[in-house]
Every structure is written in structure tokens, then in C-alpha cells.
Design an enzyme around this catalytic site. Structure first.
Site, mmCIF file in Angstrom:
data_model
loop_
_atom_site.group_PDB
_atom_site.id
_atom_site.type_symbol
_atom_site.label_atom_id
_atom_site.label_comp_id
_atom_site.label_asym_id
_atom_site.label_seq_id
_atom_site.Cartn_x
_atom_site.Cartn_y
_atom_site.Cartn_z
ATOM 1 N N ARG A 60 0.869 -1.195 0.000
ATOM 2 C CA ARG A 60 0.000 0.000 0.000
ATOM 3 C C ARG A 60 0.900 1.237 0.000
ATOM 4 O O ARG A 60 1.237 1.765 1.043
ATOM 5 C CB ARG A 60 -0.894 -0.035 1.247
ATOM 6 C CG ARG A 60 -1.862 1.136 1.349
ATOM 7 C CD ARG A 60 -2.758 0.961 2.568
ATOM 8 N NE ARG A 60 -3.682 2.053 2.713
ATOM 9 C CZ ARG A 60 -3.391 3.221 3.289
ATOM 10 N NH1 ARG A 60 -2.184 3.450 3.781
ATOM 11 N NH2 ARG A 60 -4.308 4.168 3.373
ATOM 12 N N SER A 105 -12.646 -2.527 1.122
ATOM 13 C CA SER A 105 -12.872 -1.964 2.452
ATOM 14 C C SER A 105 -14.358 -1.667 2.611
ATOM 15 O O SER A 105 -14.986 -1.128 1.703
ATOM 16 C CB SER A 105 -12.096 -0.652 2.612
ATOM 17 O OG SER A 105 -10.732 -0.884 2.423
ATOM 18 N N LYS A 148 -3.755 6.436 8.778
ATOM 19 C CA LYS A 148 -4.541 6.867 7.611
ATOM 20 C C LYS A 148 -5.261 8.140 8.007
ATOM 21 O O LYS A 148 -5.915 8.194 9.056
ATOM 22 C CB LYS A 148 -5.548 5.763 7.258
ATOM 23 C CG LYS A 148 -6.318 5.988 5.977
ATOM 24 C CD LYS A 148 -7.172 4.741 5.671
ATOM 25 C CE LYS A 148 -7.718 4.758 4.257
ATOM 26 N NZ LYS A 148 -9.024 5.371 4.165
HETATM 27 N N1 3NM Z 1 -7.717 1.485 6.478
HETATM 28 P P1 3NM Z 1 -2.666 0.962 11.556
HETATM 29 S S1 3NM Z 1 -7.625 2.181 8.899
HETATM 30 C C1 3NM Z 1 -5.351 1.429 5.749
HETATM 31 O O1 3NM Z 1 -10.584 2.040 8.487
HETATM 32 C C2 3NM Z 1 -6.389 1.637 6.765
HETATM 33 O O2 3NM Z 1 -10.504 1.249 6.487
HETATM 34 C C3 3NM Z 1 -8.495 1.752 7.524
HETATM 35 O O3 3NM Z 1 -3.113 1.350 10.074
HETATM 36 C C4 3NM Z 1 -9.971 1.689 7.495
HETATM 37 O O4 3NM Z 1 -2.627 -0.521 11.638
HETATM 38 C C5 3NM Z 1 -6.160 2.008 8.088
HETATM 39 O O5 3NM Z 1 -1.275 1.551 11.661
HETATM 40 C C6 3NM Z 1 -4.831 2.244 8.732
HETATM 41 O O6 3NM Z 1 -3.620 1.609 12.494
HETATM 42 C C7 3NM Z 1 -4.376 1.083 9.564
#
Ligand code: 3NM
Length: 216
Positions: free
Chosen positions: A40, A111, A140
Site C-alpha cells: 500500500r 474496504s 490513515k
Molecule cells: N484502512 P494501523 S484504517 C489502511 O478504516 C487503513 O478502512 C483503515 O493502520 C480503514 O494498523 C487504516 O497503523 C490504517 O492503524 C491502519
């Protein structure tokens, strides 16, 4: 291996998420027991063009050494060029139906943030869903409201049986909650990319669930 098993510990990462060479970060994560990987390459200052392609190729090779699927986030061209194992798209990305048509039988992850989006994604051809954010995250920028693991329960209660992974703010101390709420796996960026040793600890935690006699 079944898709639900492959999704158990899903590492998502790009160069922006790493404090050291992403190749090293991925190798350590795979040695620790990651079962699926998503490239990603998003956010500032992410790689583009040739540099992105070169990194993708290297990371794909590393995944192949571990027989772990290599999934590309939101870049169908790149996935087709590399003959990746699949593509993951968000609600805001390309048309889901169009992506399914272009990638044929490759894996398609989408998603979803609620029951409606989940149903629609499945109707349009998703093989699995990423559901988030489970918890607060700074990885994000444009996350939706945090609904927590409860949204997984709602999706399961609505009769949806396809593989689900929770994403967003998942760490060692909250990973079990996500699984207990109905996810088949956890999708993790920073807890694994920034903290060496976490992949192995998470893998052990998940393994102990199938095998009560398992000790590290
Ligand atoms: N998508 P971390 S949250 C890529 O809610 C992504 O759909 C999300 O990163 C969603 O594991 C997210 O560092 C980031 O929190 C996840």
C-alpha cells in the site's frame, strides 16, 4: 490454504510506514508469521513510477520466498503487470465491478465500514472485506468514525459469511477483541512496521486460539 486462514495475520505496508528499508521490515514480518501481505504505497512522501515498481517487485519476490500472497492496494495496472495475487480497493477507489472484471479470478478485497457497504461489495464481486477503523489510528488520515469491533458483529449478524479482517489501530493488546467480534483475521500496518517483534507476538497469539496447547 483457505482464504480465511491466509487472512489471519495480514500485514499492510508501504515505504511511508517504515523507519527502515521496507524489504527488511517485510522479511522480519514474514519470519514472524505474517500470512498475507498488501503493498500500500500511499500517503506523503510515497514512491511513484519506476521507484514504486522496483519496490513492489522486490517485496513480491520476498513474499514468494515465504509462499505468502502479495496483494496490491488500489493499483490494478501494477497488479496485472506483476501478476500479483490480488487487489485491494477502498470505497473511494476504482469502481469495484470494473476492478473485478479486469483482474479476473485474482483475489479482490474491498474496504467496508458498515453492513450496507459490505453487502454491496459482495454483490460486486469482493472475495473478502477489510472492516475499519476498529480503533483510533494515525496511519490513515481520512478514516471514518471509529465504530469498533461491534461493526464486525453487525456484519455477521446480517448473515454475511465471507472472510472479514478488521483494520485500524490494531495492536497486540486489542487484537483478540477483533477476532472475538467475528473477524477471521487482523490487518495491521504500524504495530508491525514500526515495532520489530510484533508480527511474531501477534502470530503466536492467533495460533494459541486454534491450539490451546501451543506455547511460544
Ligand atoms: N484502512 P494501523 S484504517 C489502511 O478504516 C487503513 O478502512 C483503515 O493502520 C480503514 O494498523 C487504516 O497503523 C490504517 O492503524 C491502519
Amino acid at each position: 490454504m483457505k482464504l480465511k486462514e491466509q487472512l489471519e495475520l495480514y500485514f499492510v505496508m508501504g515505504s511511508v510506514n517504515c523507519d527502515r528499508d521496507p524489504r527488511e521490515v517485510l522479511t522480519e514480518a514474514l519470519e514472524g508469521g505474517v500470512t498475507m501481505f498488501q503493498f500500500r504505497e500511499k500517503g506523503e512522501p510515497c514512491l511513484e513510477g519506476e521507484a514504486k515498481l522496483e519496490l513492489a517487485k522486490d517485496l513480491q519476490k520476498i513474499c514468494q520466498q515465504f509462499s505468502v500472497p502479495f496483494i496490491v492496494n488500489d493499483d490494478v495496472e501494477l497488479a496485472l503487470l506483476l501478476n500479483a495475487d490480488g487487489v485491494h480497493v477502498g470505497q473511494e477507489d476504482d469502481d469495484i465491478e470494473e476492478v473485478r472484471r479486469r483482474i479476473g479470478t485474482k483475489l479482490l478485497g474491498v474496504s467496508a465500514h458498515n453492513v450496507e457497504e459490505a453487502k454491496r461489495a459482495i454483490a460486486l464481486g469482493a472475495d473478502y472485506l477489510g472492516v475499519g477503523p476498529m480503533f483510533l489510528t494515525t496511519t490513515k488520515a481520512d478514516i471514518r468514525k471509529v465504530e469498533g469491533p461491534n461493526v464486525l458483529k453487525k456484519i455477521r449478524t446480517a448473515g454475511i459469511t465471507i472472510p472479514l479482517v478488521g483494520i485500524g489501530g490494531i495492536k497486540l493488546n486489542n487484537a483478540s477483541e477483533v477476532i472475538q467480534a467475528g473477524a477471521d483475521g487482523i490487518a495491521v500496518i504500524s504495530a508491525i512496521s514500526r515495532v520489530p517483534g510484533t508480527a511474531r507476538k501477534m502470530s503466536n497469539l492467533l495460533r494459541a486460539r486454534h491450539d490451546p496447547e501451543f506455547v511460544e
